[in-house]
Motif scaffolding. Sequence first.
Motif, PDB file in Angstrom:
ATOM      1  N   CYS A   1      -6.648  -3.742  -5.408  1.00 16.15           N
ATOM      2  CA  CYS A   1      -6.710  -3.084  -4.107  1.00 16.15           C
ATOM      3  C   CYS A   1      -7.628  -1.866  -4.177  1.00 16.15           C
ATOM      4  O   CYS A   1      -7.269  -0.841  -4.753  1.00 16.15           O
ATOM      5  CB  CYS A   1      -5.311  -2.667  -3.660  1.00 16.15           C
TER       6      CYS A   1
ATOM      7  N   CYS B   1      -6.248   1.476  -2.420  1.00 12.22           N
ATOM      8  CA  CYS B   1      -5.302   2.299  -3.172  1.00 12.22           C
ATOM      9  C   CYS B   1      -5.949   2.836  -4.442  1.00 12.22           C
ATOM     10  O   CYS B   1      -5.601   3.924  -4.902  1.00 12.22           O
ATOM     11  CB  CYS B   1      -4.048   1.502  -3.510  1.00 12.22           C
TER      12      CYS B   1
ATOM     13  N   HIS C   1       0.838  -1.201   0.000  1.00  5.99           N
ATOM     14  CA  HIS C   1       0.000   0.000   0.000  1.00  5.99           C
ATOM     15  C   HIS C   1       0.876   1.255   0.000  1.00  5.99           C
ATOM     16  O   HIS C   1       0.616   2.196  -0.740  1.00  5.99           O
ATOM     17  CB  HIS C   1      -0.916   0.035   1.237  1.00  5.99           C
TER      18      HIS C   1
ATOM     19  N   HIS D   1      -1.522  -3.535  -8.855  1.00  9.36           N
ATOM     20  CA  HIS D   1      -1.934  -3.356  -7.458  1.00  9.36           C
ATOM     21  C   HIS D   1      -3.284  -2.650  -7.374  1.00  9.36           C
ATOM     22  O   HIS D   1      -4.148  -3.054  -6.604  1.00  9.36           O
ATOM     23  CB  HIS D   1      -0.885  -2.551  -6.671  1.00  9.36           C
TER      24      HIS D   1
HETATM   25 ZN   LIG Z   1      -3.149  -1.075  -1.740  1.00  8.27          ZN
END
Ligand SMILES: [Zn+2]
Length: 173
Positions: free
Chosen positions: A46, A49, A16, A42
């Motif tokens: 995620c 994020c 993160h 990512h």
């Molecule tokens: Zn993340």
Amino acid sequence: MNSQSNDMANNVNASHARAESLIAKERIEGISPAEQEWLVAHLRECAQCGASAEATQQALRSFVSLHLPVPRGLAARTQFRLRLRAQEMRSIRQPRWRLVYLMCGASWVAGAATAPYVWRGLEWLGHRAGLPDLVWKMGFGVWWAVPAIIAAAILFAENAGTNASRVGLNKTL
Ligand SMILES: [Zn+2]
């Protein structure tokens, strides 16, 4: 078992943090294709994020175009009044430098009204970019001087134009 899950949590947090710093870096200095690839992967998995990237995008967009609700309304109203006033002046043939002074005044008013937003925006950008405070504070100073510089330039051009037309008028008389 316990230490293993701690390691996993640390790895996730590191991911993160890496994503967060890449999102900022992407905006300011650009990132390498490998970093880009990692970030896209990512962000795809995620949500946290992804939302952060979206918020960064939004904040930058609104900062760049100053699409902030209060100054936008104020700027529109100021421009409208200015246009009305300009037509008024044109119809009664007042010297045009008065319009320039009026524009200068209006831009200072708009400048004062948007100052807190610009300050906050620059502060945000400065912190994102990891710049020393002095740098973004100087940016604020430059931004503040812009209307005066533009007004001075208009005034200068306007004076040159007026002199030229006066010469022309004298000739025809
Ligand atoms: Zn993340």
